[in-house]
Motif scaffolding. Structure first.
Motif, PDB file in Angstrom:
ATOM      1  N   TYR A   1       0.848  -1.182   0.000  1.00 23.27           N
ATOM      2  CA  TYR A   1       0.000   0.000   0.000  1.00 23.27           C
ATOM      3  C   TYR A   1       0.891   1.242   0.000  1.00 23.27           C
ATOM      4  CZ  TYR A   1      -3.277  -3.619   1.221  1.00 23.27           C
ATOM      5  OH  TYR A   1      -4.007  -4.780   1.192  1.00 23.27           O
ATOM      6  N   ALA A   2       0.352   2.323  -0.551  1.00 20.79           N
ATOM      7  CA  ALA A   2       1.110   3.566  -0.639  1.00 20.79           C
ATOM      8  C   ALA A   2       0.252   4.708  -0.120  1.00 20.79           C
ATOM      9  CB  ALA A   2       1.546   3.831  -2.075  1.00 20.79           C
ATOM     10  N   GLN A   3       0.923   5.720   0.457  1.00 24.99           N
ATOM     11  CA  GLN A   3       0.214   6.873   1.014  1.00 24.99           C
ATOM     12  C   GLN A   3       1.046   8.128   0.833  1.00 24.99           C
ATOM     13  OE1 GLN A   3      -0.332   6.732   5.267  1.00 24.99           O
ATOM     14  NE2 GLN A   3      -1.893   8.332   5.287  1.00 24.99           N
ATOM     15  N   GLY A   4       0.369   9.226   0.486  1.00 23.32           N
ATOM     16  CA  GLY A   4       1.031  10.523   0.391  1.00 23.32           C
ATOM     17  C   GLY A   4      -0.005  11.616   0.357  1.00 23.32           C
ATOM     18  N   GLY A   5       0.388  12.812   0.785  1.00 30.36           N
ATOM     19  CA  GLY A   5      -0.548  13.927   0.835  1.00 30.36           C
ATOM     20  C   GLY A   5       0.010  15.180   0.196  1.00 30.36           C
ATOM     21  N   SER A   6      -0.866  15.988  -0.381  1.00 31.33           N
ATOM     22  CA  SER A   6      -0.526  17.251  -1.027  1.00 31.33           C
ATOM     23  C   SER A   6       0.420  16.971  -2.206  1.00 31.33           C
ATOM     24  CB  SER A   6       0.091  18.214  -0.005  1.00 31.33           C
ATOM     25  OG  SER A   6       0.096  19.527  -0.489  1.00 31.33           O
ATOM     26  N   ALA A   7       1.676  17.475  -2.161  1.00 37.59           N
ATOM     27  CA  ALA A   7       2.610  17.094  -3.220  1.00 37.59           C
ATOM     28  C   ALA A   7       2.898  15.601  -3.172  1.00 37.59           C
ATOM     29  CB  ALA A   7       3.905  17.890  -3.096  1.00 37.59           C
ATOM     30  N   GLY A   8       2.758  15.000  -1.981  1.00 39.72           N
ATOM     31  CA  GLY A   8       2.847  13.552  -1.887  1.00 39.72           C
ATOM     32  C   GLY A   8       1.645  12.865  -2.508  1.00 39.72           C
ATOM     33  N   GLY A   9       0.521  13.575  -2.600  1.00 32.92           N
ATOM     34  CA  GLY A   9      -0.636  13.069  -3.329  1.00 32.92           C
ATOM     35  C   GLY A   9      -0.401  13.080  -4.822  1.00 32.92           C
ATOM     36  N   LEU A  10       0.328  14.100  -5.307  1.00 28.76           N
ATOM     37  CA  LEU A  10       0.791  14.084  -6.701  1.00 28.76           C
ATOM     38  C   LEU A  10       1.633  12.837  -6.939  1.00 28.76           C
ATOM     39  CD1 LEU A  10       1.808  15.151  -9.488  1.00 28.76           C
ATOM     40  CD2 LEU A  10       3.429  16.569  -8.213  1.00 28.76           C
ATOM     41  N   LEU A  11       2.517  12.538  -6.004  1.00 28.35           N
ATOM     42  CA  LEU A  11       3.346  11.339  -6.095  1.00 28.35           C
ATOM     43  C   LEU A  11       2.473  10.092  -6.248  1.00 28.35           C
ATOM     44  CD1 LEU A  11       6.100   9.825  -5.674  1.00 28.35           C
ATOM     45  CD2 LEU A  11       5.597   9.927  -3.218  1.00 28.35           C
ATOM     46  N   MET A  12       1.411  10.007  -5.447  1.00 26.20           N
ATOM     47  CA  MET A  12       0.522   8.839  -5.532  1.00 26.20           C
ATOM     48  C   MET A  12      -0.099   8.731  -6.920  1.00 26.20           C
ATOM     49  SD  MET A  12       0.773   7.379  -2.579  1.00 26.20           S
ATOM     50  CE  MET A  12       2.488   7.934  -2.648  1.00 26.20           C
ATOM     51  N   GLY A  13      -0.575   9.868  -7.438  1.00 28.30           N
ATOM     52  CA  GLY A  13      -1.182   9.852  -8.764  1.00 28.30           C
ATOM     53  C   GLY A  13      -0.206   9.462  -9.845  1.00 28.30           C
ATOM     54  N   ALA A  14       1.037   9.925  -9.708  1.00 27.20           N
ATOM     55  CA  ALA A  14       2.046   9.626 -10.727  1.00 27.20           C
ATOM     56  C   ALA A  14       2.446   8.155 -10.699  1.00 27.20           C
ATOM     57  CB  ALA A  14       3.269  10.517 -10.523  1.00 27.20           C
ATOM     58  N   VAL A  15       2.606   7.580  -9.491  1.00 30.82           N
ATOM     59  CA  VAL A  15       3.104   6.204  -9.435  1.00 30.82           C
ATOM     60  C   VAL A  15       2.040   5.191  -9.836  1.00 30.82           C
ATOM     61  CG1 VAL A  15       4.860   6.790  -7.717  1.00 30.82           C
ATOM     62  CG2 VAL A  15       2.642   5.883  -6.952  1.00 30.82           C
ATOM     63  N   ILE A  16       0.751   5.517  -9.644  1.00 30.71           N
ATOM     64  CA  ILE A  16      -0.252   4.555 -10.109  1.00 30.71           C
ATOM     65  C   ILE A  16      -0.422   4.637 -11.620  1.00 30.71           C
ATOM     66  CG2 ILE A  16      -1.457   4.504  -7.904  1.00 30.71           C
ATOM     67  CD1 ILE A  16      -3.716   6.138  -9.190  1.00 30.71           C
ATOM     68  N   ASN A  17      -0.036   5.753 -12.223  1.00 27.30           N
ATOM     69  CA  ASN A  17       0.033   5.800 -13.685  1.00 27.30           C
ATOM     70  C   ASN A  17       1.242   5.021 -14.196  1.00 27.30           C
ATOM     71  OD1 ASN A  17      -2.286   7.315 -14.238  1.00 27.30           O
ATOM     72  ND2 ASN A  17      -1.212   9.274 -14.044  1.00 27.30           N
ATOM     73  N   LEU A  18       2.371   5.155 -13.487  1.00 24.78           N
ATOM     74  CA  LEU A  18       3.606   4.483 -13.915  1.00 24.78           C
ATOM     75  C   LEU A  18       3.524   2.968 -13.729  1.00 24.78           C
ATOM     76  CD1 LEU A  18       6.407   6.792 -12.439  1.00 24.78           C
ATOM     77  CD2 LEU A  18       5.970   6.354 -14.855  1.00 24.78           C
ATOM     78  N   SER A  19       3.069   2.544 -12.538  1.00 33.97           N
ATOM     79  CA  SER A  19       3.080   1.116 -12.196  1.00 33.97           C
ATOM     80  C   SER A  19       1.799   0.759 -11.459  1.00 33.97           C
ATOM     81  CB  SER A  19       4.309   0.792 -11.328  1.00 33.97           C
ATOM     82  OG  SER A  19       5.505   1.088 -11.999  1.00 33.97           O
ATOM     83  N   PRO A  20       0.683   0.704 -12.140  1.00 36.51           N
ATOM     84  CA  PRO A  20      -0.596   0.489 -11.454  1.00 36.51           C
ATOM     85  C   PRO A  20      -0.716  -0.865 -10.767  1.00 36.51           C
ATOM     86  CG  PRO A  20      -0.871   0.371 -13.839  1.00 36.51           C
ATOM     87  CD  PRO A  20       0.512   0.869 -13.596  1.00 36.51           C
ATOM     88  N   SER A  21      -0.024  -1.894 -11.279  1.00 41.19           N
ATOM     89  CA  SER A  21      -0.171  -3.235 -10.708  1.00 41.19           C
ATOM     90  C   SER A  21       0.736  -3.474  -9.510  1.00 41.19           C
ATOM     91  CB  SER A  21       0.123  -4.284 -11.782  1.00 41.19           C
ATOM     92  OG  SER A  21       1.481  -4.172 -12.218  1.00 41.19           O
ATOM     93  N   LEU A  22       1.513  -2.473  -9.137  1.00 41.80           N
ATOM     94  CA  LEU A  22       2.480  -2.645  -8.048  1.00 41.80           C
ATOM     95  C   LEU A  22       1.823  -2.571  -6.670  1.00 41.80           C
ATOM     96  CD1 LEU A  22       5.536  -3.085  -7.834  1.00 41.80           C
ATOM     97  CD2 LEU A  22       5.833  -0.602  -7.792  1.00 41.80           C
TER      98      LEU A  22
END
Length: 716
Positions: A563-584
């Motif tokens: 599981y992954a968690q991040g907020g604000s700019a860390g929420g941007l991080l969450m959005g980017a990594v599920i685009n990059l590697s959604p099955s991870l």
């Protein structure tokens, strides 16, 4: 007119199991129909690039547009859907809330600090959400004065934040800021500490802090733009005069800079700071002559940052001038420009100088080396220096409240993933350390039951990325255990390992918790930050993915339980990594996520946009626009299977407006494949930081943990 019925939710009588696409086969969800957001014509044209944005109308509540009501209806419908989907966790959420609340010592008191003849502290009472700001004159056995009872002041307010407590030099007046909306716009009030009455002076739309001149009648404050919320002007107010007549003593012309005003610890100077990511300037004024003009300490220069610390006989300047990781120089009191600067602590390639804390005979230097914080005590008499020792593999240390310039004692805070927050006094002359207070975990806590590690993942370009981990003893590294990976990775903000009593509810149910110290922070020095911003921003995202893969490779977890968690700019991080590697990932929590990067950075009416150009780039430049568009989560939603997703936001958020996560969720639902859930929870009374009470925020933590536990099949 878009019909309200399209937002209606149909709840089935029976729960159905997740489909075979759910790799965990453990969570089951109600047969609820998610809200379907309206699509309305809107096209963005920039640099010859035409991009449809059918959810642009969701800005209307913020913009006060014609679809404002429809926006609220949609957010409420999303809240109802999330509540329906997590209804079977309501009992667990309440148990988690009570469990976490039960660890908090309700009747508590901070360690008093001495300032100008008084000991100041805050204390909390049983069952109360807020606190009382108090003082005692001369010694700790003196009679208590309650300067501000925030428990009383907050009554009737869903949100109440009091900040910027500043007592006048004659000890008779208290200035403080109040925000009841959660948009970080504070009203400054002045309280007469002899009579208990509020003065008629009231100043709206400020940063919330007043900086007193030495006459105890004049103070300076930072005024905000009512639309963009940028800190634009420093003004001077004299008690008893109309605020509309307050003189503007500094007007920031560069809308990429943040500004603020403060007072030197020795009480001699008022200082204005103006700075962005790349350059800064300080303006200085004798605190005894508040009507005089501020003077530039050193005119700003391209790509040079500096800050100023006043000593009795000289100034210390922390600067990156020719020093990537910063160095310390000094100047005479009457000759402050660069040509009079002399090196005191030279630049070191492996050590970042992060801050200075001044005293009459010593200066405490906060540093970072190899990803860890450290503190050095330096004698101002002979320049000898020694470091404090802490003895844990991953920890955080920082100067605490040190208001007494003449003191021989520095107070510092210490914590780690297994050590509760602790306050120490360290005598800089005798080198004796005294523990003044350690956070009490009600019900008992035994650090020896938990293990903390520090690992390094290897990024695709060979860079070693630190990871801090904690788990309960007995945790098996067999790839079958759940793990929550957290990160931020922006603005040079380092996510240091700290203790959390609420996190015990995660660890005690078998989870490991890890922090990925990815580029974009400053854990490994200034270059670490620069390698994760602007046109290098994608390093932040790929570092996080590489940390996740490392943890799987080392058998801490697997994709079924990651599981992954991040907020604000860390929420941007969450959005980017599920685009990059959604099955991870099996599940991702994105809190107040900055996911609509291009559209937000193109709209200068959105609070803080122009301040961020040096962090993300200015999309009015085609190269910056193209790069942002290539990673912005909202721009890159595709027809593929995404992990289970919980997104949270606040209607009054001033940092990341509610419509960014709302648009993102709508687009994900309309585009993605598979039947993994996408949930959106909007706090209708709060903003970026969530609830203001010391217990209410735990309800949000309980919601997040219940979401994770549901995905893991944990019911208690």
């Amino acid at each position: 007119m878009y019909k309200k019925w399209k937002y209606m939710i149909i709840i089935g009588a029976m729960a159905i199991a997740c489909s075979d696409n759910n790799i965990n086969h453990l969570a089951s969800w109600p047969d609820a129909t998610a809200p379907v957001a309206a699509k309305k014509p809107y096209v963005r044209v920039m640099h010859g690039d035409t991009v449809p944005d059918p959810y642009y109308w969701m800005n209307d509540y913020f913009k006060k547009g014609p679809d404002s009501t429809m926006v609220l209806e949609y957010l409420e419908a999303e809240n109802a859907y999330t509540a329906a989907m997590l209804k079977d966790t309501e009992g667990l959420q309440e148990r988690l809330f009570q469990e976490m609340k039960g660890r908090v010592k309700e009747k508590d008191e901070s360690v008093p600090y001495l300032k100008n003849g008084y000991y100041y502290y805050t204390r909390t009472e049983e069952g109360k959400q807020y606190f009382k700001f108090c003082r005692k004159k001369g010694h700790l056995e003196a009679q208590e004065e309650i300067l501000l009872d925030v428990d009383v002041l907050s009554e009737g307010h869903p949100y109440y934040a009091a900040t910027g407590f500043s007592v006048s030099p004659d000890n008779k007046l208290l200035a403080f800021g109040v925000d009841t909306v959660s948009r970080r716009e504070y009203t400054i009030y002045i309280k007469d500490l002899e009579t208990g009455a509020l003065l008629s002076d009231r100043i709206d739309r400020t940063e919330g802090e007043a900086t007193w001149a030495n006459d105890s009648k004049t103070f300076f404050y930072t005024s905000k733009n009512p639309v963009t919320l940028l800190s634009e002007k420093i003004k001077r107010h004299r008690l008893g005069t109309a605020t509309k007549g307050d003189a503007v003593v500094y007007d920031e012309k560069d809308n990429t800079n943040y500004i603020g005003v403060d007072k030197s610890k020795n009480g001699r100077y008022i200082m204005i700071y103006s700075g962005g990511t790349l350059s800064s300037e300080v303006f200085i004024l004798d605190a005894n002559t508040p009507e005089a003009a501020f003077k530039s300490f050193q005119p700003r220069r391209k790509d040079v940052l500096y800050s100023v610390t006043a000593l009795a006989d000289r100034f210390l300047i922390l600067t990156n001038d020719g020093a990537k990781n910063f160095k310390v120089v000094e100047s005479p009191l009457d000759k402050t420009t660069k040509d009079h600067w002399k090196d005191v602590i030279p630049h070191r390639a492996d050590v970042l100088v992060a801050g200075l804390d001044e005293f009459k005979d010593f200066v405490v230097v906060s540093e970072r080396k190899n990803g860890l914080t450290q503190m050095a005590v330096r004698s101002l008499k002979d320049n000898s220096q020694h470091y404090l020792d802490f003895g844990e593999p991953a920890y955080t240390v920082y100067p605490s409240v040190n208001e007494d310039y003449d003191s021989q004692v520095v107070r510092y805070g210490y914590t780690s993933l297994v050590t509760p927050s602790s306050t120490f006094d360290y005598n800089m002359s005798t080198r004796e350390k005294t523990l003044k207070k350690q956070q009490e975990v009600v019900g008992g806590y035994h650090a020896q039951n938990y293990v903390t590690e520090r690992q390094f993942a290897t990024a695709a370009d060979g860079t070693k990325i630190p990871i801090s981990l904690v788990y309960r003893k007995g945790f098996k590294k067999n790839g079958e255990a759940p793990l929550l990976l957290y990160a931020y990775g922006s603005y040079g903000m380092s996510m240091d390992p700290t203790f959390s009593s609420s996190r015990l509810s995660l660890l005690d149910r078998g989870f490991a918790y890890a922090i990925a110290h990815i580029r974009g922070g400053e854990e490994m020095g200034r270059q670490w930050y620069e390698d994760g911003k602007m046109m290098h921003k994608k390093n932040t995202f790929t570092d996080f993915v590489d940390c996740a893969r490392f943890l799987q490779k080392e058998r801490f977890t697997s994709s079924s339980h990651l599981y992954a968690q991040g907020g604000s700019a860390g929420g941007l991080l969450m959005g980017a990594v599920i685009n990059l590697s959604p099955s991870l990932w099996n599940g991702v929590v994105a809190q107040v996520p900055f996911v609509d990067v291009v559209n937000t950075m193109l709209d200068e009416s959105i609070p803080l946009t122009t301040n961020e150009y040096d962090e993300w780039g200015n999309p009015n430049s085609k190269s910056a626009y193209d790069y942002m568009k290539s990673y912005s989560p909202y721009e890159n939603v595709e027809e593929k299977e995404y992990p289970n997703l919980l997104v949270t936001t606040g209607l009054h958020d001033s940092q990341v407006q509610y419509f960014e996560p709302a648009k993102w969720v709508a687009k994900l639902r309309a585009t993605k494949k598979g039947d993994k859930v996408v949930l959106l929870k909007t706090d209708m009374d709060y903003g970026h930081g969530g609830a203001s009470g010391r217990f209410d925020y735990l309800k949000d933590v309980a919601l997040i943990y219940a979401f994770l536990f549901k995905l893991e099949g944990i019911t208690d």
